[in-house]
Scaffold this active site. Structure first.
Site, PDB file in Angstrom:
ATOM      1  N   LYS A  83       0.883  -1.087  -0.042  1.00 38.03           N
ATOM      2  CA  LYS A  83       0.388  -0.104  -0.058  1.00 38.03           C
ATOM      3  C   LYS A  83       1.392   1.202   0.091  1.00 38.03           C
ATOM      4  O   LYS A  83       1.531   1.670   0.600  1.00 38.03           O
ATOM      5  CB  LYS A  83      -0.885  -0.503   0.988  1.00 38.03           C
ATOM      6  CG  LYS A  83      -2.310   0.765   1.250  1.00 38.03           C
ATOM      7  CD  LYS A  83      -2.678   0.202   2.069  1.00 38.03           C
ATOM      8  CE  LYS A  83      -4.074   0.730   2.566  1.00 38.03           C
ATOM      9  NZ  LYS A  83      -5.582   1.056   4.113  1.00 38.03           N
TER      10      LYS A  83
HETATM   11  C1  E4P Z   1      -8.012   1.901   4.029  1.00 36.69           C
HETATM   12  O1  E4P Z   1      -7.441   1.422   3.165  1.00 36.69           O
HETATM   13  C2  E4P Z   1      -8.216   2.523   5.265  1.00 36.69           C
HETATM   14  O2  E4P Z   1      -7.266   1.943   5.924  1.00 36.69           O
HETATM   15  C3  E4P Z   1      -9.364   2.943   5.730  1.00 36.69           C
HETATM   16  O3  E4P Z   1     -10.763   2.423   5.034  1.00 36.69           O
HETATM   17  C4  E4P Z   1      -8.941   4.186   6.289  1.00 36.69           C
HETATM   18  O4  E4P Z   1     -11.033   4.125   6.828  1.00 36.69           O
HETATM   19  P1  E4P Z   1     -10.672   5.470   8.161  1.00 36.69           P
HETATM   20  O5  E4P Z   1     -11.301   7.139   7.430  1.00 36.69           O
HETATM   21  O6  E4P Z   1     -12.243   5.063   8.922  1.00 36.69           O
HETATM   22  O7  E4P Z   1      -9.886   5.882   8.853  1.00 36.69           O
END
Ligand code: E4P
Length: 217
Positions: A83
């Site tokens: 990522k």
């Molecule tokens: C996605 O890969 C992220 O880890 C996640 O969905 C972020 O979500 P949040 O905005 O609730 O922290």
């Protein structure tokens, strides 16, 4: 539509995985911090449990270090998706790592133009953050819809991984729009089973059978 679970909590992943609800997992530095676990160790455990893609996020911001971290992360297991953030350096890292045959999830996407760049850089997944756009009174679901249109217009095979999912409505709307994947916290996935009419109907059935005095076991 595939379900990824957005957590680094092993027990919660296991519960959903045992029910066949987990097509993959996403983590991020904040979720790793929340778990209190070592990033490499917990990612290894998740990869051993789940056969689908497991996103593990880099912890640097310059392309060269992201590439080096990505190469280390992919050694954990064959189902790692590296990522990287949607920055210019992140796109460089995406191009290099995807050219080497690794899955790359480009995260922190907040515009259709960013999604277009990620697809051109060879991303396996683009992660548009719905909830964080809604938080600032923009329309996260509209972004998913726009990316779907753009990717379909040009035949990009980057999968739309709808992220920052906060509500059951986000999940059903993403399915209607045609997102390839939704990643959601375990609580949101479990709450998809809830409906007040199910609870009401079940209570009535239980009361009626109790009135008859009958039992199956
Ligand atoms: C996605 O890969 C992220 O880890 C996640 O969905 C972020 O979500 P949040 O905005 O609730 O922290």
């Amino acid at each position: 539509m595939k379900f990824f679970v957005d957590t680094a909590e092993i027990d919660q992943i296991r519960e959903l995985n045992d029910l066949g609800m987990v097509d993959g997992v996403t983590t991020n530095p904040s979720l790793i911090k929340k778990s209190g676990r070592d990033i490499i160790e917990v990612t290894k455990e998740i990869c051993a449990m789940v056969s689908g893609p497991v996103s593990a996020e880099v912890t640097s911001t310059d392309a060269d270090t992201m590439i080096a971290e990505g190469r280390k992360l992919v050694e954990i297991a064959p189902n790692i998706a590296v990522k990287v953030p949607l920055t210019w350096d992140g796109l460089k890292a995406c191009k290099t790592l995807s050219s080497e045959g690794h899955m790359v999830n480009v995260t922190l996407c907040f515009s259709a133009n960013q999604a277009l760049l990620a697809a051109k850089a060879g991303a396996s997944f683009i992660s548009p953050f719905i909830g964080r756009l809604d938080d600032i009174n923009l329309d996260g679901l509209e972004l998913i819809e726009n990316i779907r249109t753009i990717y379909d217009n040009y035949g990009f095979d980057t999968e739309i991984l709808a992220a920052s999912v906060r509500t059951t409505n986000h999940v059903s709307e993403c399915a209607l729009i045609g997102a390839d994947v939704v990643t959601a916290p375990p609580a949101v996935i479990k709450s998809l089973a809830n409906h007040p009419l199910t609870d009401k109907g079940l209570a009535a059935f239980m009361a009626d059978i109790a009135d008859t005095g009958q039992k199956i076991l």
